[in-house]
Scaffold this active site. Sequence first.
Site, short mmCIF file in Angstrom:
data_model
loop_
_atom_site.label_atom_id
_atom_site.label_comp_id
_atom_site.label_asym_id
_atom_site.label_seq_id
_atom_site.Cartn_x
_atom_site.Cartn_y
_atom_site.Cartn_z
CD GLN A 97 -2.92 -1.06 2.35
OE1 GLN A 97 -2.50 -1.51 3.41
NE2 GLN A 97 -4.15 -0.59 2.22
CB SER A 98 0.60 4.35 -1.92
OG SER A 98 0.38 3.63 -3.11
CB THR A 99 0.25 6.63 2.37
OG1 THR A 99 -1.14 6.28 2.49
CG2 THR A 99 0.48 7.35 1.04
CD GLN A 151 -3.09 4.25 0.20
OE1 GLN A 151 -2.44 3.25 -0.08
NE2 GLN A 151 -3.39 5.18 -0.69
#
Length: 470
Positions: free
Chosen positions: A98-100, A103
């Site tokens: 997941q990107s962040t 998230q």
Amino acid sequence: MEKASSPAGINGSEQKIKEPSTEESQKPEQIWQLMSAAQQAEVLRRLLAICRHLASVPMARERRGLMHNGKPVLHRISGHQKISDTHQARLAYIYIRQSTREQVLRHTGSQITQYQLVERAENLGWSKDRIRVIDRDLGVSARESDGRYGFKELVAEVSLGHVGIIFGSEVSRLARNNHDWYHLLDLAAVFDTLIADYDGIYNLRLYNDRLLLGLKGTMSEAELHLLRQRMEAGRMRKIEQGEYRQTLPTGLTRLSEGRVIKDPDTQVRHVIELVLAKFEELGSCRQVLRYLREHDIRLPRRQTHGPQVGEVLWKRATHAGVYAFLTNPAYAGAFAYGRTQLDPTRRQPGRKDTGYTRRPMDEWIHLELDVYPAYLTWKQYLSNRERLRQNATRFQEQIQLGQGPVRSGEALLQGLGVCGHCGHRLQLSYKPLHRYFCNELTHELGKPMCASFHGPAVDKGVVEAFFEAI
């Protein structure tokens, strides 16, 4: 020539694209630039739908030697048929990302869905002990490989021929830039590694599968570009409307209703005003710093993150602290955006926050005066910047011209060496071998010695560099 138009459904109405000229019609990139962001997003959405449709249709492959009525027979290859005993003899890897961090903490449903790919690997014939899960990249963006140690591990395992198949919920989990994506595709083709997502299973040695994954990767990178473009456009719109809230420096406080005032702490305001007044009187950061150190005056710093967020901490005066008070235009009441901008050539591998450099005022993206309560006038601010620039120019000239004539002694750089930290002349000591050192800041400010070098080693390096240059 008919005018190209986007399908209905964008903001509830049709949006027509400007008809390109004959020259432009031969250059697709120019047509793409003529489209609005909404039209570009619609084109990408439709291309993604085509990709998903192609992935759901079994690919056909011609097998030589099998004929029917004088024509070759085409055999459909389903996803299961692409999996051979060779693939199942190797490991199945599940890549989860997941990107962040937000998230990871808030969107746990996506993690659960990605971990369920383990069950899919089992259904396709891999036992649990032959399945590896890589989730080291949770909270890390895929726009580049720096810092993505899980992705690097995956590429290394593919290169060693250990991987039979890679599972990912979608290709954007694996890479959001074409460099990393096509590098992985090339390795997968060489070592016969399959790639699987929710739409199907792909063999990179089949042309149609490689074409489809290449298109998906390109669209994934374009999608990220559009997202950044929209975010930047929204930020600029807020800036132009005066609604953008940037982080305020120490000495300015934003109230709950959004209004900005000077810090209610009298001591904070007094120290900031003292620093600005002393620079006006003494004319250099170093002299202001020396004054603050001699009188044991500490500088305030309001924490913007961490466990002490919002608190004011009193720190020992530093050159960087004094410089920040003198150069931040917010103290002159101005709102400035774009004072630091990214220079890709200065980025350090593995450190995503590096590469940002200060830009001259004429390159700032947005500047608006009289926005905040001011500690000094705009004219005084500009005068301080000019004085700092002149001080820096004199420092550079001093370095370039050297620091005096060559003197007697065995040291090669005697009278010529300059400290790169403070700009003073390097001194020499013989005990019994000579050493270069600088302790000017120790005498002036009570700071540690700038540097101390083993003289013969420095002289040897200078001699070697000299003969190499000629």
